[in-house]
Each structure stands twice: as C-alpha cells, then as structure tokens.
Write a protein that holds these residues in place. Structure first.
Motif, PDB file in Angstrom:
ATOM      1  N   PHE A  75      89.583  34.304  52.744  1.00 19.28           N
ATOM      2  CA  PHE A  75      89.744  35.632  52.192  1.00 19.28           C
ATOM      3  C   PHE A  75      90.900  35.589  51.201  1.00 19.28           C
ATOM      4  O   PHE A  75      91.719  34.671  51.205  1.00 19.28           O
ATOM      5  N   ARG A  76      90.983  36.611  50.372  1.00 19.03           N
ATOM      6  CA  ARG A  76      92.140  36.748  49.513  1.00 19.03           C
ATOM      7  C   ARG A  76      92.496  38.221  49.359  1.00 19.03           C
ATOM      8  O   ARG A  76      91.646  39.093  49.469  1.00 19.03           O
ATOM      9  N   GLN A  77      93.778  38.434  49.096  1.00 18.92           N
ATOM     10  CA  GLN A  77      94.264  39.793  48.869  1.00 18.92           C
ATOM     11  C   GLN A  77      95.222  39.781  47.705  1.00 18.92           C
ATOM     12  O   GLN A  77      96.283  39.140  47.769  1.00 18.92           O
ATOM     13  N   ALA A  78      94.833  40.483  46.663  1.00 19.92           N
ATOM     14  CA  ALA A  78      95.686  40.624  45.490  1.00 19.92           C
ATOM     15  C   ALA A  78      96.545  41.875  45.648  1.00 19.92           C
ATOM     16  O   ALA A  78      96.182  42.790  46.397  1.00 19.92           O
ATOM     17  N   PRO A  79      97.676  41.944  44.951  1.00 21.36           N
ATOM     18  CA  PRO A  79      98.548  43.120  45.054  1.00 21.36           C
ATOM     19  C   PRO A  79      97.805  44.407  44.741  1.00 21.36           C
ATOM     20  O   PRO A  79      97.112  44.503  43.725  1.00 21.36           O
ATOM     21  N   GLY A  80      97.909  45.369  45.638  1.00 21.29           N
ATOM     22  CA  GLY A  80      97.279  46.657  45.418  1.00 21.29           C
ATOM     23  C   GLY A  80      95.801  46.698  45.686  1.00 21.29           C
ATOM     24  O   GLY A  80      95.152  47.727  45.448  1.00 21.29           O
ATOM     25  N   VAL A  83      97.044  36.238  47.661  1.00 22.84           N
ATOM     26  CA  VAL A  83      97.346  35.479  48.870  1.00 22.84           C
ATOM     27  C   VAL A  83      96.004  35.118  49.507  1.00 22.84           C
ATOM     28  O   VAL A  83      95.157  35.988  49.719  1.00 22.84           O
ATOM     29  N   TYR A  84      95.830  33.838  49.787  1.00 20.22           N
ATOM     30  CA  TYR A  84      94.585  33.351  50.359  1.00 20.22           C
ATOM     31  C   TYR A  84      94.778  33.087  51.849  1.00 20.22           C
ATOM     32  O   TYR A  84      95.750  32.443  52.252  1.00 20.22           O
ATOM     33  N   TYR A  85      93.822  33.580  52.634  1.00 24.95           N
ATOM     34  CA  TYR A  85      93.882  33.455  54.081  1.00 24.95           C
ATOM     35  C   TYR A  85      92.680  32.684  54.604  1.00 24.95           C
ATOM     36  O   TYR A  85      91.540  32.952  54.202  1.00 24.95           O
ATOM     37  N   CYS A  86      92.936  31.789  55.490  1.00 17.62           N
ATOM     38  CA  CYS A  86      91.896  31.110  56.241  1.00 17.62           C
ATOM     39  C   CYS A  86      91.605  31.944  57.495  1.00 17.62           C
ATOM     40  O   CYS A  86      92.547  32.474  58.115  1.00 17.62           O
ATOM     41  N   ALA A  87      90.325  32.071  57.853  1.00 17.59           N
ATOM     42  CA  ALA A  87      89.970  32.886  59.006  1.00 17.59           C
ATOM     43  C   ALA A  87      88.825  32.236  59.778  1.00 17.59           C
ATOM     44  O   ALA A  87      88.003  31.516  59.194  1.00 17.59           O
ATOM     45  N   GLY A 138      98.517  32.775  55.522  1.00 14.49           N
ATOM     46  CA  GLY A 138      98.294  33.014  54.098  1.00 14.49           C
ATOM     47  C   GLY A 138      99.083  32.061  53.223  1.00 14.49           C
ATOM     48  O   GLY A 138     100.157  31.597  53.599  1.00 14.49           O
ATOM     49  N   THR A 139      98.509  31.777  52.059  1.00 17.30           N
ATOM     50  CA  THR A 139      99.195  30.936  51.080  1.00 17.30           C
ATOM     51  C   THR A 139      99.000  31.563  49.698  1.00 17.30           C
ATOM     52  O   THR A 139      97.907  32.006  49.350  1.00 17.30           O
ATOM     53  N   GLN A 140     100.083  31.619  48.938  1.00 19.85           N
ATOM     54  CA  GLN A 140     100.057  32.301  47.643  1.00 19.85           C
ATOM     55  C   GLN A 140      99.460  31.400  46.572  1.00 19.85           C
ATOM     56  O   GLN A 140      99.850  30.232  46.435  1.00 19.85           O
ATOM     57  N   VAL A 141      98.551  31.964  45.805  1.00 17.41           N
ATOM     58  CA  VAL A 141      98.004  31.309  44.619  1.00 17.41           C
ATOM     59  C   VAL A 141      98.290  32.205  43.429  1.00 17.41           C
ATOM     60  O   VAL A 141      97.910  33.372  43.425  1.00 17.41           O
ATOM     61  N   THR A 142      98.991  31.658  42.449  1.00 11.25           N
ATOM     62  CA  THR A 142      99.342  32.413  41.250  1.00 11.25           C
ATOM     63  C   THR A 142      98.812  31.666  40.040  1.00 11.25           C
ATOM     64  O   THR A 142      99.129  30.491  39.844  1.00 11.25           O
ATOM     65  N   VAL A 143      98.005  32.354  39.242  1.00 11.92           N
ATOM     66  CA  VAL A 143      97.421  31.750  38.049  1.00 11.92           C
ATOM     67  C   VAL A 143      97.910  32.523  36.838  1.00 11.92           C
ATOM     68  O   VAL A 143      97.675  33.722  36.722  1.00 11.92           O
ATOM     69  N   SER A 144      98.570  31.844  35.961  1.00 15.18           N
ATOM     70  CA  SER A 144      99.095  32.495  34.760  1.00 15.18           C
ATOM     71  C   SER A 144      98.260  32.120  33.539  1.00 15.18           C
ATOM     72  O   SER A 144      97.679  31.040  33.471  1.00 15.18           O
ATOM     73  N   SER A 145      98.237  33.035  32.601  1.00 17.54           N
ATOM     74  CA  SER A 145      97.403  32.816  31.399  1.00 17.54           C
ATOM     75  C   SER A 145      98.145  32.058  30.327  1.00 17.54           C
ATOM     76  O   SER A 145      99.348  31.845  30.409  1.00 17.54           O
ATOM     77  N   SER A 178      97.612  25.517  53.671  1.00 12.94           N
ATOM     78  CA  SER A 178      98.535  24.840  52.769  1.00 12.94           C
ATOM     79  C   SER A 178      97.819  24.616  51.443  1.00 12.94           C
ATOM     80  O   SER A 178      96.595  24.738  51.364  1.00 12.94           O
ATOM     81  N   GLY A 179      98.611  24.312  50.410  1.00 14.69           N
ATOM     82  CA  GLY A 179      98.023  23.952  49.133  1.00 14.69           C
ATOM     83  C   GLY A 179      98.138  24.988  48.045  1.00 14.69           C
ATOM     84  O   GLY A 179      97.707  24.753  46.910  1.00 14.69           O
ATOM     85  N   GLY A 180      98.686  26.146  48.344  1.00 15.51           N
ATOM     86  CA  GLY A 180      98.849  27.150  47.304  1.00 15.51           C
ATOM     87  C   GLY A 180      99.910  26.741  46.298  1.00 15.51           C
ATOM     88  O   GLY A 180     100.597  25.735  46.467  1.00 15.51           O
ATOM     89  N   GLY A 181     100.027  27.540  45.251  1.00 16.06           N
ATOM     90  CA  GLY A 181     101.040  27.252  44.238  1.00 16.06           C
ATOM     91  C   GLY A 181     100.816  28.058  42.987  1.00 16.06           C
ATOM     92  O   GLY A 181      99.975  28.956  42.946  1.00 16.06           O
ATOM     93  N   SER A 182     101.584  27.719  41.970  1.00 11.28           N
ATOM     94  CA  SER A 182     101.497  28.388  40.666  1.00 11.28           C
ATOM     95  C   SER A 182     100.919  27.424  39.654  1.00 11.28           C
ATOM     96  O   SER A 182     101.432  26.308  39.492  1.00 11.28           O
ATOM     97  N   VAL A 183      99.857  27.851  38.984  1.00  8.85           N
ATOM     98  CA  VAL A 183      99.168  27.001  38.020  1.00  8.85           C
ATOM     99  C   VAL A 183      98.832  27.809  36.775  1.00  8.85           C
ATOM    100  O   VAL A 183      98.980  29.035  36.758  1.00  8.85           O
ATOM    101  N   GLN A 184      98.364  27.094  35.770  1.00  8.81           N
ATOM    102  CA  GLN A 184      97.907  27.723  34.534  1.00  8.81           C
ATOM    103  C   GLN A 184      96.398  27.990  34.630  1.00  8.81           C
ATOM    104  O   GLN A 184      95.676  27.318  35.386  1.00  8.81           O
ATOM    105  N   ALA A 185      95.938  28.954  33.864  1.00  6.58           N
ATOM    106  CA  ALA A 185      94.501  29.222  33.803  1.00  6.58           C
ATOM    107  C   ALA A 185      93.755  27.952  33.412  1.00  6.58           C
ATOM    108  O   ALA A 185      94.199  27.220  32.515  1.00  6.58           O
ATOM    109  N   GLY A 186      92.649  27.704  34.103  1.00  6.74           N
ATOM    110  CA  GLY A 186      91.869  26.503  33.857  1.00  6.74           C
ATOM    111  C   GLY A 186      92.200  25.347  34.779  1.00  6.74           C
ATOM    112  O   GLY A 186      91.436  24.378  34.859  1.00  6.74           O
TER     113      GLY A 186
END
Length: 119
Positions: A37-42, A93-97, A112-119, A7-15
């Motif tokens: 672990f994490r897995q980014a698209p592609g 996507v961040y995974y605990c293992a 998995g929980t999604q973390v999105t950081v926008s600039s 838990s705890g993922g979300g969308s945030v700004q850089a920094g």
C-alpha cells in the motif's frame, strides 16, 4: 504474531528505479496474501499491488501497471516491489501488509518506508 519490516525506500529522480523489500516473521508465510500500500500526504492509503499466496495471481492499480512488479519468495518469507520509471506522483510512504487465509482484510502492517521522487 506477524511482524513485517520494510526496507529499500529513498529519494530518487523521476525515471529512476527502487526495489522495496519486506521481511516477514510468520509461521507459514505462504498462507498469506501480501500487498503493498502507499499513502501520500493528504491522501488516503491505497492498495498498489497484491500477490496471492502462490505468486500466481497479482493485482496492480492502473497507475503502476507496466512499471511496478511484485514478487514473493516463500522460502525466504519475503516480498519485493520493483519500481521502475518512477514518477513524482509515486511519492508516498509505502507499507507492506499481510492478509491471512480466509480473512477479508489486511491485519498485519509494516512500519512503512518513504519513497520520494523528484522531477
């Protein structure tokens, strides 16, 4: 059977900062090495951080050193990932293992929980 729930993922700004949590349903939590672990698209899934059963030994991938901190609470059967100074390249996507004592691989994964950081 080991169950991990992130838990705890979300969308945030850089920094900005985020704190991910992973709750484990397991008999002896302290017998497991825990990792995030994490897995980014592609991209392939990568190990970001790991922590030994005692919490004394940690590993961080170079790209997160000085920004991310992993801690574990064996009494509560939880592991946390504090992520500071987030960058757009941390988006994934961040995974605990969990890796059992004596095992060579992580045999248990959260959803998995999604973390999105926008600039």
């Amino acid at each position: 059977q080991v169950q991990l729930v992130e838990s705890g993922g979300g969308s945030v700004q850089a920094g900005d900062s985020l704190r991910l949590s992973c709750a484990a349903s397991v008999g002896i939590f302290s017998s497991y090495v825990m990792g995030w672990f994490r897995q980014a698209p592609g991209k392939e899934r990568e190990l970001v951080v790991r922590i030994s059963w005692s919490g004394e030994t940690t590993y961080y991938v170079d790209s997160v050193k000085g920004r991310f901190t992993i801690i574990r609470d064996n009494a509560k059967k939880m592991v946390f990932l504090q992520m500071n100074s987030l960058k757009p390249e941390d988006t994934a996507v961040y995974y605990c293992a969990a890796k059992a004592w004596g095992s060579t691989s992580y045999g248990y994964w959260g959803q998995g929980t999604q973390v999105t950081v926008s600039s």
